[in-house]
Write an enzyme that holds these catalytic residues in place. Sequence first.
Site, PDB file in Angstrom:
ATOM      1  CB  CYS A   6      -0.880   0.019   1.241  1.00 53.31           C
ATOM      2  SG  CYS A   6      -2.014  -1.362   1.366  1.00 53.31           S
ATOM      3  NE  ARG A  58      -7.731  -2.765   1.533  1.00 51.54           N
ATOM      4  CZ  ARG A  58      -8.860  -3.378   1.782  1.00 51.54           C
ATOM      5  NH1 ARG A  58      -9.992  -2.898   1.315  1.00 51.54           N
ATOM      6  NH2 ARG A  58      -8.872  -4.462   2.511  1.00 51.54           N
ATOM      7  CG  LEU A  59      -1.488  -5.136  -2.926  1.00 51.11           C
ATOM      8  CD1 LEU A  59      -2.106  -5.327  -4.308  1.00 51.11           C
ATOM      9  CD2 LEU A  59       0.017  -5.314  -2.995  1.00 51.11           C
ATOM     10  CB  ILE A 116      -2.638  -8.598   1.800  1.00 54.36           C
ATOM     11  CG1 ILE A 116      -1.878  -8.023   0.604  1.00 54.36           C
ATOM     12  CG2 ILE A 116      -2.017  -9.909   2.267  1.00 54.36           C
ATOM     13  CD1 ILE A 116      -0.461  -7.650   0.881  1.00 54.36           C
ATOM     14  CG  ASN A 169       2.450   0.341   3.423  1.00 56.20           C
ATOM     15  OD1 ASN A 169       2.043  -0.759   3.084  1.00 56.20           O
ATOM     16  ND2 ASN A 169       3.639   0.794   3.092  1.00 56.20           N
ATOM     17  N   GLY A 170       1.138  -1.796   5.789  1.00 61.27           N
ATOM     18  CA  GLY A 170       1.913  -2.787   6.513  1.00 61.27           C
ATOM     19  C   GLY A 170       1.134  -4.024   6.887  1.00 61.27           C
ATOM     20  CD  GLU A 171       1.675  -9.663   7.384  1.00 62.85           C
ATOM     21  OE1 GLU A 171       1.273 -10.787   7.731  1.00 62.85           O
ATOM     22  OE2 GLU A 171       2.526  -9.498   6.493  1.00 62.85           O
ATOM     23  CG  ASP A 202      -3.494  -5.638   9.470  1.00 60.26           C
ATOM     24  OD1 ASP A 202      -4.299  -5.238   8.599  1.00 60.26           O
ATOM     25  OD2 ASP A 202      -2.304  -5.902   9.203  1.00 60.26           O
TER      26      ASP A 202
END
Length: 163
Positions: free
Chosen positions: A2, A52-53, A55, A78-80, A104
């Site tokens: 993202c 946004r990507l 996932i 942006n992230g995980e 998340d």
Amino acid sequence: MCGISGFFSQTNMPRDHISRLQDGIRNRGTDNFGESSNFDPNMLQSAIYHARLSIIDIGPTSNQPFEKAGCKQKLVYNGEVYNFRELREELITRFNAQFETDGDTEVIYEGLRCMGKDFIPMISGEFAFCFYDYDASYLILARDSFGKKPLSFVSRDNSFLFS
């Protein structure tokens, strides 16, 4: 991956600056592009953008900028977050937090809404985010301690820009 960007300014932001903030992240996420802005000349002018990507939670309820009905805070992220399920349970137990999504993004949103910056050390993962409370004019801009997700900012001429 993202992309996030935005600005907060006490003066009018030149249109070419705004276009660069938007265009610079569009290729970072192909699933959605979102923005939230305030250009009221009597207030702090601001805009936050998110490409946004999808996932983890691929539904449109996790599109960003993320906000909840009746709340004045917004998040671009942006992230995980590796431990988001554990954090979610803790927020439910400690603060009776209510969740509408399975991802998340909402966990970060609720954690920051409930605990403010004290929530950040609890996050295990790779991330960069901007959390803004429009009523309180309160900004939290953060990234993971290893810098896995890029976050840059500049402050000058009564303006603050980030990407």
